[in-house]
Design an enzyme around this catalytic site. Structure first.
Site, mmCIF file in Angstrom:
data_model
loop_
_atom_site.group_PDB
_atom_site.id
_atom_site.type_symbol
_atom_site.label_atom_id
_atom_site.label_comp_id
_atom_site.label_asym_id
_atom_site.label_seq_id
_atom_site.Cartn_x
_atom_site.Cartn_y
_atom_site.Cartn_z
ATOM 1 N N TYR A 1 0.820 -1.199 0.000
ATOM 2 C CA TYR A 1 0.000 0.000 0.000
ATOM 3 C C TYR A 1 0.864 1.263 0.000
ATOM 4 O O TYR A 1 1.950 1.273 0.587
ATOM 5 C CB TYR A 1 -0.921 0.018 1.222
ATOM 6 C CG TYR A 1 -1.738 -1.243 1.410
ATOM 7 C CD1 TYR A 1 -2.039 -2.060 0.331
ATOM 8 C CD2 TYR A 1 -2.191 -1.624 2.660
ATOM 9 C CE1 TYR A 1 -2.788 -3.215 0.492
ATOM 10 C CE2 TYR A 1 -2.942 -2.777 2.834
ATOM 11 C CZ TYR A 1 -3.227 -3.567 1.748
ATOM 12 O OH TYR A 1 -3.972 -4.724 1.915
ATOM 13 N N GLU B 1 -18.023 -1.468 23.531
ATOM 14 C CA GLU B 1 -19.099 -1.219 22.567
ATOM 15 C C GLU B 1 -19.799 0.115 22.768
ATOM 16 O O GLU B 1 -20.583 0.538 21.908
ATOM 17 C CB GLU B 1 -20.093 -2.374 22.588
ATOM 18 C CG GLU B 1 -19.482 -3.648 22.019
ATOM 19 C CD GLU B 1 -20.413 -4.841 22.052
ATOM 20 O OE1 GLU B 1 -20.273 -5.729 21.189
ATOM 21 O OE2 GLU B 1 -21.281 -4.897 22.956
#
Length: 394
Positions: A300, A374
């Protein structure tokens, strides 16, 4: 007020998004094999009446068009693939696929973008322009799903003026995010080196050409490419993590295999470093009577956050979350195939805090114990929606 409406919708969809995340986490799929994840995404988009198309086999591209007049287009991206890691967490949503785990937070990225899609789809009467939702496969494996999606036209028809992505960061507390303008993440290249000599008995080195000694010289010498050839103002990293000689205490092998990575933040220097490493390794091996095959798998490019877009996104985040919850990021020498997007259009890639010491979610990505708080999903969906809406001028 747009902010209040986004926050209300984000709170409304939060529990569902947590469910999405846990479902995706429990059913991880490796790069280019995200078939069930892709179907899961399509099912949600179809349920909400969001049009979508396939791209790069398992990739999904959704479109949400605002009902107000505007020709502006912004893309939002999430990656979907998991890693070949055996999960060590004992949670109800732990991986059901042996040896495969969402250890880099792509389950969070995908579920968050689904939540963002829900919010934006509910607000079509409040904005003009088009929002392109990019659910991308295979961030973790060369050549990278981003490069394939770009080749297949994900940044065309309609062509986005900007693209935004987010990534989990366990080093940042949940509830906070981080931004950096300009060059942010490194390019990455995989190095596969084979040093060949002439094996034989360890007690008779004079009759052999020892590839272990040659390989050792190469590993040490190549560090000079970073310490003496690189401009000190350009960060560069050269690391070798795998060396296989496969001889024995008294056996000199015929060959040694070495694998490593080279990373930097400058494409011109990257090309020059490739030439220097190859020439040096081959020269050392030849001077010691052996040979060297130096194979570079180009990975990349470096990731650059366009300054104006990133400044805008940061300001929108401060408005949405409060200035105290928006942090500055330093250069990060890891790599990310979102960089392909950043090389061809204005891009902003920011960090979503997921750490919480009390919940034991500060383990690094790419480890068997990685997990997230979360509560981060309370802001991940709404913030990205808010950035998109504000960047479109609403």
């Amino acid at each position: 007020m747009i902010k209040n409406k986004v926050q209300e919708l984000a709170a409304h969809i939060f529990n569902e998004v947590v469910g999405y995340r846990q479902h995706i986490h429990a059913n991880p799929e490796l790069s280019f094999k995200e078939f069930e994840t892709s179907l899961f995404i399509k099912d949600k988009l179809k349920k909400w009446g969001i049009e979508y198309t396939d791209c790069a086999n398992t990739g999904v591209v959704g479109l949400i068009k605002g009902n107000l007049p505007s020709d502006k287009v912004i893309a939002l991206r999430a990656d979907m693939d998991a890693l070949p890691i055996h999960e060590a967490n004992d949670k109800p949503y732990r991986s059901k696929n042996h040896g495969v785990m969402h250890a880099c937070g792509h389950d969070v990225h995908t579920s968050s973008l689904l939540g963002t899609a829900y919010i934006l789809n509910q607000m079509k009467d409040d904005f003009g322009g088009t929002i392109k939702l990019i659910f991308q496969p295979a961030e973790e494996l060369l050549p990278g799903g981003a490069s394939i999606m770009i080749k297949e036209g994900v940044l065309e028809n309609p062509k986005p003026h900007h693209i935004v992505g987010q990534h989990v960061m366990p080093l940042i507390d949940a509830g906070k995010v981080g931004f950096r303008s300009g060059i942010y993440m490194a390019s990455t290249d995989e190095l596969y080196v084979t040093v060949t000599g002439k094996g034989g008995h360890g007690a008779q080195p004079h009759q052999n050409i020892d590839p272990v000694v040659i390989a050792s010289h190469i590993i040490i010498a190549l560090q000079q490419v970073v310490s003496r050839n690189a401009d000190p103002r350009i960060p560069s990293v050269l690391s070798f993590g795998k060396v296989i000689a496969n001889g024995a205490t008294n056996i000199i092998p015929n060959e040694v295999k070495i694998e490593g990575t080279f990373r930097t933040l400058d494409e011109e220097w990257r090309d020059e470093a490739h030439k220097r490493m190859k020439k040096m390794a081959e020269g050392i091996a030849e001077s010691m009577g052996g040979s060297c095959d130096f194979d570079i798998h180009r990975g990349y490019p470096f990731l650059i956050n366009e300054e104006k877009l990133t400044a805008n996104a940061r300001a929108f985040a401060e408005d949405f979350l409060g200035k105290e919850n928006v942090l500055d990021l330093d250069i990060w020498m890891a790599a990310e195939d979102f960089s392909f997007y950043s090389q061809v259009t204005d891009a902003c890639f920011y960090r979503l805090g997921t750490g919480n010491a009390a919940k034991d979610t500060q383990y690094s990505v790419h480890t068997p114990r990685f997990d997230v708080d979360e509560d981060a999903l309370k802001i991940s969906t709404g913030l990205m929606a808010y950035i998109a809406l504000k960047q479109l001028g609403n």
